[in-house]
Design an enzyme around this catalytic site. Structure first.
Site, mmCIF file in Angstrom:
data_model
loop_
_atom_site.group_PDB
_atom_site.id
_atom_site.type_symbol
_atom_site.label_atom_id
_atom_site.label_comp_id
_atom_site.label_asym_id
_atom_site.label_seq_id
_atom_site.Cartn_x
_atom_site.Cartn_y
_atom_site.Cartn_z
ATOM 1 N N ILE A 6 71.860 -8.455 82.928
ATOM 2 C CA ILE A 6 70.618 -7.687 82.960
ATOM 3 C C ILE A 6 69.786 -7.634 82.257
ATOM 4 O O ILE A 6 69.925 -7.400 80.708
ATOM 5 C CB ILE A 6 71.307 -6.053 83.152
ATOM 6 C CG1 ILE A 6 72.308 -6.058 84.157
ATOM 7 C CG2 ILE A 6 70.189 -5.062 83.415
ATOM 8 C CD1 ILE A 6 73.293 -4.753 84.074
ATOM 9 N N ASP A 58 63.153 -10.938 73.565
ATOM 10 C CA ASP A 58 61.693 -10.450 73.891
ATOM 11 C C ASP A 58 61.560 -11.436 75.185
ATOM 12 O O ASP A 58 61.262 -12.553 74.978
ATOM 13 C CB ASP A 58 60.819 -10.694 72.862
ATOM 14 C CG ASP A 58 59.471 -10.407 73.394
ATOM 15 O OD1 ASP A 58 59.251 -9.977 74.571
ATOM 16 O OD2 ASP A 58 58.575 -10.230 72.400
ATOM 17 N N ASN A 85 65.200 -7.316 85.356
ATOM 18 C CA ASN A 85 64.671 -5.943 85.394
ATOM 19 C C ASN A 85 63.611 -5.502 84.365
ATOM 20 O O ASN A 85 62.722 -4.868 84.531
ATOM 21 C CB ASN A 85 65.818 -4.887 85.240
ATOM 22 C CG ASN A 85 65.490 -3.564 84.682
ATOM 23 O OD1 ASN A 85 65.155 -2.745 85.415
ATOM 24 N ND2 ASN A 85 65.756 -3.372 83.535
ATOM 25 N N TYR A 151 49.165 -4.379 86.444
ATOM 26 C CA TYR A 151 50.582 -4.086 86.743
ATOM 27 C C TYR A 151 50.789 -4.231 88.005
ATOM 28 O O TYR A 151 51.816 -5.053 88.405
ATOM 29 C CB TYR A 151 50.846 -2.679 86.248
ATOM 30 C CG TYR A 151 52.271 -2.192 86.748
ATOM 31 C CD1 TYR A 151 53.373 -2.886 85.866
ATOM 32 C CD2 TYR A 151 52.656 -1.370 87.585
ATOM 33 C CE1 TYR A 151 54.550 -2.450 86.387
ATOM 34 C CE2 TYR A 151 54.002 -1.046 87.929
ATOM 35 C CZ TYR A 151 54.947 -1.654 87.357
ATOM 36 O OH TYR A 151 56.173 -1.468 87.826
ATOM 37 N N LYS A 155 53.510 -7.098 89.869
ATOM 38 C CA LYS A 155 54.429 -6.783 90.893
ATOM 39 C C LYS A 155 54.218 -7.491 92.094
ATOM 40 O O LYS A 155 55.306 -7.736 92.829
ATOM 41 C CB LYS A 155 54.647 -5.242 91.032
ATOM 42 C CG LYS A 155 55.323 -4.447 89.770
ATOM 43 C CD LYS A 155 56.723 -5.178 89.573
ATOM 44 C CE LYS A 155 57.269 -4.725 87.991
ATOM 45 N NZ LYS A 155 58.485 -5.207 87.784
ATOM 46 N N VAL A 184 60.249 6.463 89.537
ATOM 47 C CA VAL A 184 61.456 6.640 88.860
ATOM 48 C C VAL A 184 61.168 7.346 87.468
ATOM 49 O O VAL A 184 60.482 6.812 86.745
ATOM 50 C CB VAL A 184 62.132 5.490 88.661
ATOM 51 C CG1 VAL A 184 63.546 5.528 88.620
ATOM 52 C CG2 VAL A 184 61.999 4.521 90.149
HETATM 53 P P1 NAP Z 1 62.035 1.840 80.983
HETATM 54 O O1 NAP Z 1 62.795 2.751 80.899
HETATM 55 O O2 NAP Z 1 60.806 1.679 80.055
HETATM 56 O O3 NAP Z 1 62.891 0.524 80.753
HETATM 57 C C1 NAP Z 1 62.160 -0.949 80.537
HETATM 58 C C2 NAP Z 1 63.303 -2.018 80.041
HETATM 59 O O4 NAP Z 1 62.608 -3.148 79.998
HETATM 60 C C3 NAP Z 1 63.823 -1.518 78.586
HETATM 61 O O5 NAP Z 1 65.087 -1.844 78.412
HETATM 62 C C4 NAP Z 1 62.751 -2.366 77.758
HETATM 63 O O6 NAP Z 1 63.517 -2.939 76.540
HETATM 64 C C5 NAP Z 1 62.870 -3.629 78.739
HETATM 65 N N1 NAP Z 1 61.710 -4.331 78.369
HETATM 66 C C6 NAP Z 1 60.318 -4.341 78.279
HETATM 67 N N2 NAP Z 1 59.460 -5.110 77.920
HETATM 68 C C7 NAP Z 1 60.553 -5.950 77.312
HETATM 69 C C8 NAP Z 1 60.448 -7.541 76.842
HETATM 70 N N3 NAP Z 1 59.164 -7.932 76.520
HETATM 71 N N4 NAP Z 1 61.559 -7.976 76.358
HETATM 72 C C9 NAP Z 1 62.949 -7.415 76.756
HETATM 73 N N5 NAP Z 1 62.798 -6.148 77.383
HETATM 74 C C10 NAP Z 1 61.694 -5.530 77.531
HETATM 75 O O7 NAP Z 1 61.311 1.600 82.441
HETATM 76 P P2 NAP Z 1 62.171 1.317 83.967
HETATM 77 O O8 NAP Z 1 61.636 2.370 84.775
HETATM 78 O O9 NAP Z 1 63.646 1.446 83.837
HETATM 79 O O10 NAP Z 1 61.701 -0.170 84.415
HETATM 80 C C11 NAP Z 1 62.477 -1.222 84.726
HETATM 81 C C12 NAP Z 1 61.763 -2.018 85.682
HETATM 82 O O11 NAP Z 1 61.879 -1.177 86.736
HETATM 83 C C13 NAP Z 1 60.472 -2.556 85.455
HETATM 84 O O12 NAP Z 1 60.452 -3.879 85.632
HETATM 85 C C14 NAP Z 1 59.560 -1.689 85.962
HETATM 86 O O13 NAP Z 1 58.257 -2.394 86.343
HETATM 87 C C15 NAP Z 1 60.159 -1.524 87.301
HETATM 88 N N6 NAP Z 1 59.796 -0.239 88.057
HETATM 89 C C16 NAP Z 1 59.822 1.131 87.539
HETATM 90 C C17 NAP Z 1 59.406 2.033 88.287
HETATM 91 C C18 NAP Z 1 59.366 3.594 87.793
HETATM 92 O O14 NAP Z 1 58.654 4.338 88.345
HETATM 93 N N7 NAP Z 1 59.939 3.861 86.552
HETATM 94 C C19 NAP Z 1 58.832 1.978 89.501
HETATM 95 C C20 NAP Z 1 58.966 0.546 90.174
HETATM 96 C C21 NAP Z 1 59.503 -0.659 89.258
HETATM 97 P P3 NAP Z 1 63.166 -3.129 74.989
HETATM 98 O O15 NAP Z 1 61.808 -2.157 74.993
HETATM 99 O O16 NAP Z 1 64.048 -2.350 74.381
HETATM 100 O O17 NAP Z 1 62.612 -4.235 74.818
#
Ligand code: NAP
Length: 252
Positions: A6, A58, A85, A151, A155, A184
Site C-alpha cells: 500500500i 517519497d 494509493n 489534479y 487522475k 472522501v
Molecule cells: P490523504 O489523507 O492526504 O492521504 C494521502 C496519502 O498519500 C498519505 O499517506 C501521504 O503520505 C501519501 N502521499 C502523498 N504524496 C506522497 C509522496 N510523494 N510519497 C509518498 N506518499 C505520499 O488523502 P486520501 O484522500 O487518503 O488520498 C489517497 C488517494 O485517494 C490519493 O491518490 C487521492 O488522489 C485519492 N482520492 C481522494 C479523494 C478524496 O476526496 N479524499 C477522492 C478521490 C481520490 P505522506 O504525506 O506521509 O507521504
C-alpha cells in the site's frame, strides 16, 4: 496468504486499507514520507498477527521507489496486491495562476510514482503467475472542475493507464482495477489548501465518504475469485451527484 503493498499508508484511504487487509490476515508492505505515522500504524497492526514491513519513501522520487521495492524482505513474498494509493492535490487556482512546483509534485507522485512502482512490481507478479494492481483514480478523472486542471489531468491519466495496463497484462493472470471516489473526508483537502480551516469547510453540512468506505470496496475488489476482474468502481457520497452537484450547494 501473501502481502499487500500500500503506497501512501500514513493517512486516509491508505491507512484504512492497511487496517482492513491486516484484519483479514494479509501481511503489509507500506510506504509514505511520514515514517512516524507508519511506525505507529505498524505497531498497532502487528497485534493482528500479521507481519508489517514499512519504509520511508517519497513516491515522487525515482531512486526512493527503486530502493523501496528492492528492500521488501523475501519473506513478504508473494506480493498478492499492489494498491497505488499515494497521491495528492495542491491548490485550486485557474491554470494561468497555477504554481509550477505544485504541478510537478502532483504529476510526479500521482502519475510517475504509479508508473515506476507498477513497472517494478509487474515482473514479480509475472513470476508468481498472478497478482492484482488496484489504482486510486478519482471522479476528477471522469469530470473536470474549475481550478482542478492539473489534479484532474493526473487522475484522467490513471483512468487511461488502468485500461491500457489491462491490455498489456491480458496474458499474465494479473488483474488491474481502479476505484474512483467522489468526496472522501481525509487529509486530502488540508494538503490541497495547506489550511486546516478551509479544508474543514469542504465537508461541512454534508455527509461525505470516509476512508473506511473506500477501503471496504478495495477489499471487495481484491477478494473476488481469480477469474473476476472488477475494472472500475465509481463511488460517491449519497449527497453528491457529480463533482459540482451536491445536496448542500445545489441551486443555492
Ligand atoms: P490523504 O489523507 O492526504 O492521504 C494521502 C496519502 O498519500 C498519505 O499517506 C501521504 O503520505 C501519501 N502521499 C502523498 N504524496 C506522497 C509522496 N510523494 N510519497 C509518498 N506518499 C505520499 O488523502 P486520501 O484522500 O487518503 O488520498 C489517497 C488517494 O485517494 C490519493 O491518490 C487521492 O488522489 C485519492 N482520492 C481522494 C479523494 C478524496 O476526496 N479524499 C477522492 C478521490 C481520490 P505522506 O504525506 O506521509 O507521504
Amino acid at each position: 496468504m501473501g502481502s499487500v503493498i500500500i503506497t501512501g499508508a500514513s493517512s486516509g484511504i491508505g491507512k484504512a486499507c492497511a487496517e482492513i487487509f491486516a484484519k483479514n490476515g494479509y501481511n503489509l508492505v507500506l510506504n509514505a514520507r511520514r515514517i512516524d505515522r507508519l511506525e505507529e500504524i505498524a505497531s498497532k497492526l502487528k497485534n493482528e498477527k500479521i507481519k508489517v514491513f514499512y519504509k520511508k519513501t517519497d513516491m515522487s522520487n525515482k531512486e526512493d521507489i527503486f530502493e523501496f521495492v528492492e528492500s521488501i524482505p523475501k519473506d513478504f513474498y508473494p506480493i498478492d496486491i499492489l494498491i497505488n494509493n499515494a497521491g495528492l492535490s495542491r491548490g485550486l487556482e485557474p491554470l494561468d495562476q497555477g504554481n509550477i512546483d505544485n504541478w510537478n509534485e502532483m504529476i510526479d507522485a500521482n502519475i510517475k510514482g504509479v508508473l515506476i512502482i507498477t513497472k517494478l512490481i509487474i515482473p514479480i507478479m509475472k513470476k508468481q503467475g498472478y497478482g492484482h494492481i488496484i489504482n486510486l483514480g478519482s471522479i476528477a478523472g471522469h469530470e473536470s472542475y474549475p481550478g482542478g486542471n492539473v489534479y484532474c489531468a493526473t487522475k484522467a491519466a490513471i483512468k487511461s493507464l488502468t485500461k491500457s495496463l489491462r491490455m498489456d497484462l491480458i496474458r499474465t493472470n494479473i488483474r488491474v482495477s481502479s476505484i474512483d471516489p467522489g468526496m472522501v473526508e481525509t487529509e486530502f483537502s488540508e494538503v490541497r489548501f495547506r489550511d486546516a480551516q478551509r479544508a474543514k469547510k469542504v465537508y461541512e453540512n454534508i455527509k461525505p465518504l470516509y476512508a473506511e468506505d473506500i477501503a471496504d470496496v478495495i477489499y471487495f475488489i481484491a477478494t473476488r475469485p481469480q477469474h473476476v476482474n472488477i475494472e472500475d468502481v465509481i463511488i460517491m457520497p449519497t449527497q453528491q451527484a457529480s463533482v459540482l452537484i451536491n445536496d448542500r450547494d445545489y441551486n443555492k
